[in-house]
Design a protein around this motif. Structure first.
Motif, PDB file in Angstrom:
ATOM      1  N   TRP A  42       0.825  -1.204   0.000  1.00  0.00           N
ATOM      2  CA  TRP A  42       0.000   0.000   0.000  1.00  0.00           C
ATOM      3  C   TRP A  42       0.861   1.256   0.000  1.00  0.00           C
ATOM      4  CZ3 TRP A  42      -3.610  -2.002   4.430  1.00  0.00           C
ATOM      5  CH2 TRP A  42      -4.528  -2.911   3.890  1.00  0.00           C
ATOM      6  N   MET A  43       1.967   1.223   0.741  1.00  0.00           N
ATOM      7  CA  MET A  43       2.849   2.385   0.789  1.00  0.00           C
ATOM      8  C   MET A  43       3.450   2.659  -0.590  1.00  0.00           C
ATOM      9  SD  MET A  43       5.681   3.306   3.614  1.00  0.00           S
ATOM     10  CE  MET A  43       7.242   2.873   2.917  1.00  0.00           C
ATOM     11  N   GLU A  44       3.829   1.601  -1.273  1.00  0.00           N
ATOM     12  CA  GLU A  44       4.393   1.750  -2.612  1.00  0.00           C
ATOM     13  C   GLU A  44       3.372   2.364  -3.574  1.00  0.00           C
ATOM     14  OE1 GLU A  44       6.180  -1.122  -6.124  1.00  0.00           O
ATOM     15  OE2 GLU A  44       6.158  -1.846  -4.067  1.00  0.00           O
ATOM     16  N   GLU A  45       2.110   1.993  -3.415  1.00  0.00           N
ATOM     17  CA  GLU A  45       1.060   2.473  -4.309  1.00  0.00           C
ATOM     18  C   GLU A  45       0.543   3.858  -3.915  1.00  0.00           C
ATOM     19  OE1 GLU A  45      -1.787  -0.654  -3.914  1.00  0.00           O
ATOM     20  OE2 GLU A  45      -0.669  -2.024  -5.209  1.00  0.00           O
ATOM     21  N   SER A  46       0.823   4.268  -2.696  1.00  0.00           N
ATOM     22  CA  SER A  46       0.318   5.543  -2.185  1.00  0.00           C
ATOM     23  C   SER A  46       1.108   6.718  -2.753  1.00  0.00           C
ATOM     24  CB  SER A  46       0.431   5.561  -0.660  1.00  0.00           C
ATOM     25  OG  SER A  46       0.098   6.825  -0.163  1.00  0.00           O
ATOM     26  N   GLU A  47       0.404   7.827  -2.922  1.00  0.00           N
ATOM     27  CA  GLU A  47       1.059   9.036  -3.405  1.00  0.00           C
ATOM     28  C   GLU A  47       1.086  10.126  -2.334  1.00  0.00           C
ATOM     29  OE1 GLU A  47      -0.470  10.286  -7.170  1.00  0.00           O
ATOM     30  OE2 GLU A  47      -0.334   8.270  -8.005  1.00  0.00           O
ATOM     31  N   GLY A  48       0.332   9.935  -1.255  1.00  0.00           N
ATOM     32  CA  GLY A  48       0.256  10.951  -0.212  1.00  0.00           C
ATOM     33  C   GLY A  48       1.318  10.757   0.861  1.00  0.00           C
ATOM     34  N   ARG A  49       1.954  11.844   1.252  1.00  0.00           N
ATOM     35  CA  ARG A  49       2.991  11.797   2.275  1.00  0.00           C
ATOM     36  C   ARG A  49       2.434  11.354   3.627  1.00  0.00           C
ATOM     37  NH1 ARG A  49       4.628  14.645   6.294  1.00  0.00           N
ATOM     38  NH2 ARG A  49       3.141  16.324   5.956  1.00  0.00           N
ATOM     39  N   GLU A  51      -0.293   9.584   4.213  1.00  0.00           N
ATOM     40  CA  GLU A  51      -0.702   8.185   4.126  1.00  0.00           C
ATOM     41  C   GLU A  51       0.518   7.264   4.245  1.00  0.00           C
ATOM     42  OE1 GLU A  51      -2.505   6.713   0.403  1.00  0.00           O
ATOM     43  OE2 GLU A  51      -4.293   6.405   1.661  1.00  0.00           O
ATOM     44  N   ARG A  52       1.599   7.608   3.575  1.00  0.00           N
ATOM     45  CA  ARG A  52       2.830   6.812   3.660  1.00  0.00           C
ATOM     46  C   ARG A  52       3.365   6.789   5.090  1.00  0.00           C
ATOM     47  NH1 ARG A  52       6.031   8.671  -1.794  1.00  0.00           N
ATOM     48  NH2 ARG A  52       4.876   7.340  -3.229  1.00  0.00           N
ATOM     49  N   PHE A  55       1.299   4.348   7.102  1.00  0.00           N
ATOM     50  CA  PHE A  55       1.664   2.959   6.799  1.00  0.00           C
ATOM     51  C   PHE A  55       2.991   2.591   7.465  1.00  0.00           C
ATOM     52  CE2 PHE A  55      -0.805   3.411   2.566  1.00  0.00           C
ATOM     53  CZ  PHE A  55      -1.972   2.972   3.165  1.00  0.00           C
TER      54      PHE A  55
END
Length: 77
Positions: A42-49, A51-52, A55
């Protein structure tokens, strides 16, 4: 003539002090490892700081839990 050599750890001579706790700790390690793997996807797919960061924080919490479980397993064995 084939010769089989086993290089793994030898079996324990004595049973665990608490086989139920040992089983729960092993299950916790397996479950947390799977959860960390999913969080990294999910972190790899996320674009938001933000959100990362969430995770990563959760993954670090799970790694702490795994470390505790490993320590307890060592104590039981």
């Amino acid at each position: 003539m084939l010769v089989s050599v086993r290089l793994g750890m030898p079996g324990r001579l004595l049973p665990s002090e608490d086989p139920i706790a040992e089983s729960v700790l092993e299950w916790t390690i397996t479950r947390d490892s799977r959860d960390i793997r999913q969080l990294m996807v999910w972190m790899e797919e996320s674009e938001g700081r933000k959100e990362r960061a969430i995770f990563m924080s959760r993954a670090l919490d799970l790694m702490d839990e795994i470390q505790y479980a490993l320590t307890r397993l060592d104590e039981l064995r």
